[in-house]
Design an enzyme around this catalytic site. Structure first.
Site, PDB file in Angstrom:
ATOM      1  CG  ASN A   1       4.137   1.176  -5.669  1.00  0.00           C
ATOM      2  OD1 ASN A   1       5.244   1.615  -4.803  1.00  0.00           O
ATOM      3  ND2 ASN A   1       3.053   0.534  -5.227  1.00  0.00           N
TER       4      ASN A   1
ATOM      5  CD  GLU B   1       4.177  -1.960   5.982  1.00  0.00           C
ATOM      6  OE1 GLU B   1       3.705  -3.056   5.181  1.00  0.00           O
ATOM      7  OE2 GLU B   1       4.042  -2.131   6.966  1.00  0.00           O
TER       8      GLU B   1
ATOM      9  CB  CYS C   1       2.403  -3.390  -2.096  1.00  0.00           C
ATOM     10  SG  CYS C   1       1.287  -2.545  -1.076  1.00  0.00           S
TER      11      CYS C   1
HETATM   12  P1  NAD Z   1      12.701  -1.335  -4.580  1.00  0.00           P
HETATM   13  O1  NAD Z   1      13.038  -2.246  -3.518  1.00  0.00           O
HETATM   14  O2  NAD Z   1      13.562  -1.457  -5.791  1.00  0.00           O
HETATM   15  O3  NAD Z   1      13.148   0.241  -4.029  1.00  0.00           O
HETATM   16  C1  NAD Z   1      12.653   0.750  -2.910  1.00  0.00           C
HETATM   17  C2  NAD Z   1      13.565   1.912  -2.422  1.00  0.00           C
HETATM   18  O4  NAD Z   1      14.631   1.280  -1.903  1.00  0.00           O
HETATM   19  C3  NAD Z   1      13.823   2.887  -3.342  1.00  0.00           C
HETATM   20  O5  NAD Z   1      13.904   4.231  -2.878  1.00  0.00           O
HETATM   21  C4  NAD Z   1      15.412   2.492  -3.803  1.00  0.00           C
HETATM   22  O6  NAD Z   1      16.073   3.491  -4.085  1.00  0.00           O
HETATM   23  C5  NAD Z   1      16.104   2.144  -2.229  1.00  0.00           C
HETATM   24  N1  NAD Z   1      16.744   1.065  -2.397  1.00  0.00           N
HETATM   25  C6  NAD Z   1      17.269  -0.008  -3.448  1.00  0.00           C
HETATM   26  N2  NAD Z   1      18.639  -0.472  -2.974  1.00  0.00           N
HETATM   27  C7  NAD Z   1      18.926  -0.185  -1.862  1.00  0.00           C
HETATM   28  C8  NAD Z   1      19.903  -0.058  -1.007  1.00  0.00           C
HETATM   29  N3  NAD Z   1      21.064  -1.126  -1.177  1.00  0.00           N
HETATM   30  N4  NAD Z   1      20.014   0.421   0.239  1.00  0.00           N
HETATM   31  C9  NAD Z   1      19.174   1.451   0.463  1.00  0.00           C
HETATM   32  N5  NAD Z   1      18.044   1.617  -0.322  1.00  0.00           N
HETATM   33  C10 NAD Z   1      17.866   0.999  -1.522  1.00  0.00           C
HETATM   34  O7  NAD Z   1      11.154  -1.150  -4.650  1.00  0.00           O
HETATM   35  P2  NAD Z   1      10.651  -0.393  -6.114  1.00  0.00           P
HETATM   36  O8  NAD Z   1      10.832  -1.061  -7.250  1.00  0.00           O
HETATM   37  O9  NAD Z   1      10.541   0.877  -5.903  1.00  0.00           O
HETATM   38  O10 NAD Z   1       8.957  -0.582  -5.574  1.00  0.00           O
HETATM   39  C11 NAD Z   1       8.249  -1.575  -5.763  1.00  0.00           C
HETATM   40  C12 NAD Z   1       8.148  -2.764  -4.621  1.00  0.00           C
HETATM   41  O11 NAD Z   1       7.577  -2.084  -3.603  1.00  0.00           O
HETATM   42  C13 NAD Z   1       7.331  -3.792  -5.009  1.00  0.00           C
HETATM   43  O12 NAD Z   1       7.552  -4.881  -4.555  1.00  0.00           O
HETATM   44  C14 NAD Z   1       5.893  -3.381  -4.169  1.00  0.00           C
HETATM   45  O13 NAD Z   1       5.063  -4.524  -3.799  1.00  0.00           O
HETATM   46  C15 NAD Z   1       6.602  -2.950  -3.064  1.00  0.00           C
HETATM   47  N6  NAD Z   1       5.717  -1.934  -2.125  1.00  0.00           N
HETATM   48  C16 NAD Z   1       5.215  -2.569  -1.129  1.00  0.00           C
HETATM   49  C17 NAD Z   1       4.213  -1.575  -0.012  1.00  0.00           C
HETATM   50  C18 NAD Z   1       3.753  -1.991   1.083  1.00  0.00           C
HETATM   51  O14 NAD Z   1       3.047  -1.382   1.949  1.00  0.00           O
HETATM   52  N7  NAD Z   1       3.647  -3.245   1.490  1.00  0.00           N
HETATM   53  C19 NAD Z   1       3.777  -0.422  -0.960  1.00  0.00           C
HETATM   54  C20 NAD Z   1       4.188  -0.043  -1.912  1.00  0.00           C
HETATM   55  C21 NAD Z   1       5.172  -0.767  -2.623  1.00  0.00           C
END
Ligand code: NAD
Length: 480
Positions: free
Chosen positions: A157, A253, A287
């Site tokens: 995002n 995060e 987020c």
């Molecule tokens: P996601 O959890 O689907 O993916 C995040 C990352 O994890 C990606 O690089 C993905 O390829 C990787 N991933 C997925 N499965 C994995 C596994 N089994 N092993 C290792 N890596 C794996 O999240 P998204 O859809 O890309 O992002 C949106 C989410 O991120 C929302 O929930 C948002 O709130 C959160 N977010 C949080 C913050 C924060 O600072 N708190 C900031 C930005 C986004």
């Protein structure tokens, strides 16, 4: 729709200063049109092993000044190519140029903030002769990079700034990172890595593995050369990673369903403008986006009318048009999920006050009212431009509703009464509380991070991340 033919970037992992060929590839599509704009090598577990071997075999000898110079140079290079960076993020994510230009500016701030921090000595000095047994000694502390490698995993995002928030403090503190960016948006991460190399970063200090997390996850997470996992993404994946992390540092995060609390004493026109910005900016995919709008009963009707008027001013459309206020969400599947969740709220008794339409991966900014705290529209993280309005009677009820959520990332409170504001600051479950600002307000230097399903309470932000990425060595000398 634009008739411009978009160039296709062919990219691959960055391992040990090289770009190894991959047998398979993943496609990156422009969500606005569905066109392929990138073909990116699909790294394997063996590639991850190689990257970790390069990283683990390297210790940085860069002085603080040299790290400072690399970060400043990278900031200058990105400033000089800001339009190119913004356009690339727009193409891989569908976020409009307004949003992606802002993201590039934030990334430059991250670089400058870390460049400043790296020059500050953070160690302490303690005299020994303060107790009978302490003796004539002087004690001081050194901060050192981690012994092992940092594995950084980032979401789609904020494809550039989330990467910067992991990589830049790691570089500043002399660490080595293997980065796995989101498979949906890997292109700006690769351009960022190349920019850091061009600024003088040794390639062993940052390597990038691209591809499918199913191929890479175990190789990254289970390798003993990794001593810290820094993850930003969904709570579901974050908790899986926490289970695997074992005896290692982990920073999580995670998601959020942040409330904006609109009190009856606030300026409602200002509140409506702020809530629209907090709910729809970055296509609602932050987020810290406002995902619940808690409004005091007595002003709910007036506030809703003002928010609807504000919402109608948001121009949707071609993300590459500089006049567009809101681009697409990440893909059509995500827009369809948002549409279905809003439809569920309507079946449960809510009404769509404006918006509610979908066109491919575009979902129009939408106000839904009245929403009850048990509807999935506000109990599950809806990652899109939706403002669900929940009514409350008094501050105690607002705090009860806000805290009934399993997430606790950030919150915004709109009141002109300092005593009420302080009651919310102390009463809310949240990692951050912003009065008269959106929940997503942040400086790149400030501590940032959530509680409950939003994280374990550890903070990011450049200063905290540099602390998390270092260890303290305590040394004593035989002098006063
Ligand atoms: P996601 O959890 O689907 O993916 C995040 C990352 O994890 C990606 O690089 C993905 O390829 C990787 N991933 C997925 N499965 C994995 C596994 N089994 N092993 C290792 N890596 C794996 O999240 P998204 O859809 O890309 O992002 C949106 C989410 O991120 C929302 O929930 C948002 O709130 C959160 N977010 C949080 C913050 C924060 O600072 N708190 C900031 C930005 C986004």
């Amino acid at each position: 729709m634009s008739t411009e033919v978009l160039a296709v970037r062919e990219e691959g992992p960055r391992i040990g200063g090289k770009r190894p060929a991959c047998a398979a590839a993943i496609e990156v599509r422009y969500p606005h049109t569905g066109e392929v704009i990138g073909i990116v090598g699909r790294a394997t577990a063996a590639d991850v092993g190689q990257a970790l071997a390069f990283a683990a075999g390297f210790r940085s000898t860069l002085s603080r000044y040299e790290r400072h110079r690399i970060l400043v140079r990278a900031r200058e290079l990105i400033e000089g190519r800001a339009n190119e960076f913004a356009r690339l993020i727009t193409l891989e994510s569908g976020l409009c140029l307004r949003d992606t230009r802002h993201e590039v500016r934030r990334t430059c701030d991250v670089l400058q903030c870390a460049a400043n921090q790296v020059l500050a000595e953070r160690g302490g000095v303690y005299p020994g002769d303060v107790t009978e047994s302490g003796g004539a000694r002087k004690i001081f502390t050194l901060t050192e990079p981690l012994l092992g490698v940092i594995c950084a995993i980032t979401p789609f995002n904020h494809p550039l700034n989330q990467v910067a928030h992991k990589v830049v403090p790691a570089v500043a503190s002399g660490n080595r990172v293997v980065l796995k960016p989101s498979e949906k948006t890997p292109l700006s991460a690769l351009l960022f890595a190349d920019t850091l190399y061009a600024a003088g970063l040794p390639p062993e200090m940052l390597q990038v593995v691209t591809g499918d997390p199913a191929d890479l996850g175990a190789a990254l997470l289970d390798d003993p050369r990794v001593s810290m996992i820094a993850f930003t993404g969904s709570s579901t994946v974050g908790k899986r990673i926490a289970d695997r992390a074992g005896y290692r540092r982990v920073i999580l995060e995670l998601g959020g369903i942040d409330p904006a609390i609109v009190c009856d004493d606030t300026d409602l026109a200002v509140a409506a403008e702020l809530v629209a910005r907090g709910a729809y900016g970055n296509s609602g995919q932050r987020c810290t986006a406002i995902k619940r709008v808690l409004v005091q009963d007595s002003v709910a009707a007036e506030f809703t009318a003002l928010l609807v008027a504000q919402t109608r001013r948001w121009r949707t459309g071609d993300p590459l048009d500089p006049e567009t206020d809101i681009g697409t969400v990440i893909d059509e599947a995500s827009a369809t999920r948002i549409e279905a969740t809003v439809a569920g709220a309507v079946r449960a008794g809510a009404e769509i006050a404006c918006g509610g339409t979908r066109n491919g991966a575009h979902y129009a900014p939408t106000v839904v009212e009245p929403v009850t705290p048990d509807m999935s529209l506000v109990t599950e993280e809806v990652f899109g431009p939706v403002a669900p309005i929940v009514r409350f009677a008094d501050d105690a009820e607002a705090i009860r509703i806000a805290n009934s959520c399993r997430y606790a990332l950030s919150a915004s409170v709109l009141t002109r009464d300092l005593n009420r504001a302080f009651g919310f600051v102390t009463g809310l479950h949240a990692g951050n509380v912003n009065i008269a600002e959106v929940p997503g307000y942040r400086l790149e230097s400030m501590p940032f991070g959530g509680l409950k399903d939003s994280g374990l309470g550890d903070k990011e932000g450049v200063v905290e991340a540099m602390r998390n990425y270092t260890t303290v060595k305590t040394c004593s000398l035989p002098w006063l």
